[in-house]
Design a protein around this motif. Structure first.
Motif, PDB file in Angstrom:
ATOM      1  N   TYR A  51     -18.077  27.167   2.423  1.00  0.00           N
ATOM      2  CA  TYR A  51     -17.165  27.635   1.388  1.00  0.00           C
ATOM      3  C   TYR A  51     -16.665  29.021   1.765  1.00  0.00           C
ATOM      4  CZ  TYR A  51     -18.957  24.066  -1.824  1.00  0.00           C
ATOM      5  OH  TYR A  51     -19.295  22.885  -2.443  1.00  0.00           O
ATOM      6  N   LYS A  52     -15.478  29.345   1.265  1.00  0.00           N
ATOM      7  CA  LYS A  52     -14.931  30.686   1.429  1.00  0.00           C
ATOM      8  C   LYS A  52     -14.745  31.301   0.043  1.00  0.00           C
ATOM      9  CE  LYS A  52     -10.889  33.184   3.228  1.00  0.00           C
ATOM     10  NZ  LYS A  52      -9.565  33.071   3.904  1.00  0.00           N
ATOM     11  N   GLN A  53     -15.251  32.526  -0.129  1.00  0.00           N
ATOM     12  CA  GLN A  53     -15.056  33.264  -1.381  1.00  0.00           C
ATOM     13  C   GLN A  53     -14.194  34.473  -1.076  1.00  0.00           C
ATOM     14  OE1 GLN A  53     -18.416  35.389  -3.173  1.00  0.00           O
ATOM     15  NE2 GLN A  53     -17.890  34.482  -5.153  1.00  0.00           N
ATOM     16  N   ASP A  54     -13.001  34.498  -1.637  1.00  0.00           N
ATOM     17  CA  ASP A  54     -12.081  35.586  -1.314  1.00  0.00           C
ATOM     18  C   ASP A  54     -12.362  36.836  -2.148  1.00  0.00           C
ATOM     19  OD1 ASP A  54      -9.310  33.972  -3.059  1.00  0.00           O
ATOM     20  OD2 ASP A  54     -10.951  35.209  -3.830  1.00  0.00           O
ATOM     21  N   PHE A 103     -12.697  33.919  -5.778  1.00  0.00           N
ATOM     22  CA  PHE A 103     -12.330  32.509  -5.842  1.00  0.00           C
ATOM     23  C   PHE A 103     -13.060  31.773  -4.749  1.00  0.00           C
ATOM     24  CE2 PHE A 103     -10.073  29.136  -7.528  1.00  0.00           C
ATOM     25  CZ  PHE A 103      -9.459  28.392  -6.540  1.00  0.00           C
ATOM     26  N   LYS A 145     -13.811  28.381  -2.570  1.00  0.00           N
ATOM     27  CA  LYS A 145     -13.100  27.169  -2.163  1.00  0.00           C
ATOM     28  C   LYS A 145     -13.836  26.457  -1.044  1.00  0.00           C
ATOM     29  CE  LYS A 145      -8.307  25.824  -1.649  1.00  0.00           C
ATOM     30  NZ  LYS A 145      -6.931  26.299  -1.537  1.00  0.00           N
ATOM     31  N   ASN A 182     -10.990  20.406   4.221  1.00  0.00           N
ATOM     32  CA  ASN A 182      -9.991  20.784   3.254  1.00  0.00           C
ATOM     33  C   ASN A 182      -8.680  21.042   4.001  1.00  0.00           C
ATOM     34  OD1 ASN A 182      -8.284  22.457   1.568  1.00  0.00           O
ATOM     35  ND2 ASN A 182     -10.050  22.733   0.253  1.00  0.00           N
ATOM     36  N   THR A 239      -6.228  22.741   3.522  1.00  0.00           N
ATOM     37  CA  THR A 239      -5.666  24.096   3.574  1.00  0.00           C
ATOM     38  C   THR A 239      -6.347  24.968   4.626  1.00  0.00           C
ATOM     39  OG1 THR A 239      -7.180  24.996   1.919  1.00  0.00           O
ATOM     40  CG2 THR A 239      -5.153  23.960   1.107  1.00  0.00           C
ATOM     41  N   ARG A 288      -8.573  19.677 -10.635  1.00  0.00           N
ATOM     42  CA  ARG A 288      -8.434  21.114 -10.825  1.00  0.00           C
ATOM     43  C   ARG A 288      -9.393  21.565 -11.911  1.00  0.00           C
ATOM     44  NH1 ARG A 288      -2.560  23.526 -11.804  1.00  0.00           N
ATOM     45  NH2 ARG A 288      -2.479  23.166  -9.583  1.00  0.00           N
ATOM     46  N   TYR A 333     -19.377  30.020 -12.561  1.00  0.00           N
ATOM     47  CA  TYR A 333     -18.364  29.113 -12.035  1.00  0.00           C
ATOM     48  C   TYR A 333     -18.544  27.721 -12.636  1.00  0.00           C
ATOM     49  CZ  TYR A 333     -17.424  32.398  -8.196  1.00  0.00           C
ATOM     50  OH  TYR A 333     -17.078  33.501  -7.442  1.00  0.00           O
ATOM     51  N   THR A 379     -15.166  21.116  -6.571  1.00  0.00           N
ATOM     52  CA  THR A 379     -14.000  21.980  -6.766  1.00  0.00           C
ATOM     53  C   THR A 379     -14.395  23.006  -7.823  1.00  0.00           C
ATOM     54  OG1 THR A 379     -12.422  20.228  -6.248  1.00  0.00           O
ATOM     55  CG2 THR A 379     -11.604  22.095  -7.530  1.00  0.00           C
ATOM     56  N   SER A 390     -12.061  29.482 -10.936  1.00  0.00           N
ATOM     57  CA  SER A 390     -11.912  30.823 -10.368  1.00  0.00           C
ATOM     58  C   SER A 390     -13.017  31.773 -10.810  1.00  0.00           C
ATOM     59  CB  SER A 390     -10.548  31.407 -10.730  1.00  0.00           C
ATOM     60  OG  SER A 390     -10.347  31.327 -12.129  1.00  0.00           O
TER      61      SER A 390
END
Lengths: 115, 108
Positions: free
Chosen positions: A35-38, A42, A44, A57, A59, B3, B86, B97, B100
Motif C-alpha cells: 500500500y502507499k500512504q501519501d 490517503f 491506496k 492496481n 494506477t 468507493r 479508516y 479499498t 481517506s
C-alpha cells in the motif's frame, strides 16, 4: 515475534535512483500486499500477490514492481524514482484463499523521501 | 467501481462525549466492510468488521445497506481513542479499498 516486518524504516534517496523495500511475514499467510500512504494520509492498494496471482492496481506506474522470492517475502522495487513517489509504503499479509475476507496484518511502514 | 467516502478529515470531541465517524460506500454487490485504526507511531490494525457484529474497545458499527453507510460509534470517547480511523471495503477483486481516513482527537 510473529509479525510483518519491513526494511528499511526510512529511506532517503535522489530522483532517478532505483531502490528496494523489503517485506517479510512469519504468520504463514498466503497473500501479501503493498500500500502507499501519501502526505494526506490517503491509503491506496498497489499490489496484492499470492502464489497464483498478482493483482496490480491500474494506477501504479510500471516503475514499481513487486518481487516475491518465496511465500514469506514480497519486496517492492522502484526504478527511476520521482519526487511524487515520496510517501509511506506499507506491506501487509493475510490468509485470503477462499471463504470470507480475512484480516490483513500490516507492517510498520517505510517512509520514502525522494529529493 | 467501489468507493469509500469518509467526509470528515478531522474530528474533535471531548472526553466522555459520544463520537461518530462517518463512512459511506459505493458498491454494486454485497460488500464486506471494516474499520481500521492507526494510533500514533503504530501500525495500522483492524478494529472491527461488519460480519462480526461485535464491540471492540467500546466501538460498534452497523451496516446500513439502505443508506450505504457503516458509521463507527462510541458512546463515551476516551483520550486513548485519539487516532486515525479508516473505513474499508472489500469487493469482488478481494482487495481492500480504503476511505481517506478521519483523524479523531479526544480532548481532555
Amino acid at each position: 515475534d510473529t509479525a510483518v516486518s519491513q526494511t528499511p524504516k526510512y529511506l532517503v534517496t535522489q530522483m532517478g535512483n532505483d531502490k528496494s523495500i523489503k517485506c517479510e511475514q512469519n504468520l504463514g499467510h498466503d497473500t501479501m500486499y503493498w500500500y502507499k500512504q501519501d502526505s494526506k494520509k490517503f491509503l491506496k492498494i498497489m499490489f496484492s500477490y499470492n502464489n497464483k496471482e498478482l493483482i496490480i492496481n491500474e494506477t501504479v506506474p510500471n516503475r514499481f514492481s513487486p518481487k516475491s522470492p518465496d511465500k514469506a517475502h514480497l519486496n517492492l522495487h522502484i526504478n527511476s524514482l520521482e519526487l511524487g513517489d515520496s510517501a509511506v509504503y506499507f506491506c501487509a499479509s493475510s490468509h485470503n484463499t477462499g471463504g470470507p475476507f480475512r484480516e490483513q496484518y500490516f507492517g510498520p511502514g517505510t517512509r520514502l523521501t525522494v529529493t | 467501481a467501489q468507493r469509500v467516502t469518509q467526509p470528515e478529515k478531522l474530528l474533535s470531541v471531548f472526553k466522555g462525549a459520544p463520537v461518530e465517524l462517518k463512512c459511506n460506500y459505493s458498491y454494486s454487490g454485497s460488500p464486506e466492510l471494516f474499520w481500521y485504526v492507526q494510533y500514533s507511531r503504530q501500525r495500522l490494525q483492524l478494529l472491527l468488521r461488519h460480519i462480526s457484529r461485535e464491540s471492540i474497545k467500546g466501538f460498534t458499527a452497523d451496516l446500513n445497506k439502505g443508506e450505504t453507510s457503516f458509521h463507527l460509534k462510541k458512546p463515551f470517547a476516551q483520550e486513548e481513542d485519539s487516532a486515525m480511523y479508516y473505513c474499508a471495503l472489500v469487493g469482488s477483486a478481494r482487495q481492500l479499498t480504503f476511505g481517506s481516513g478521519t483523524q479523531l482527537t479526544v480532548l481532555p
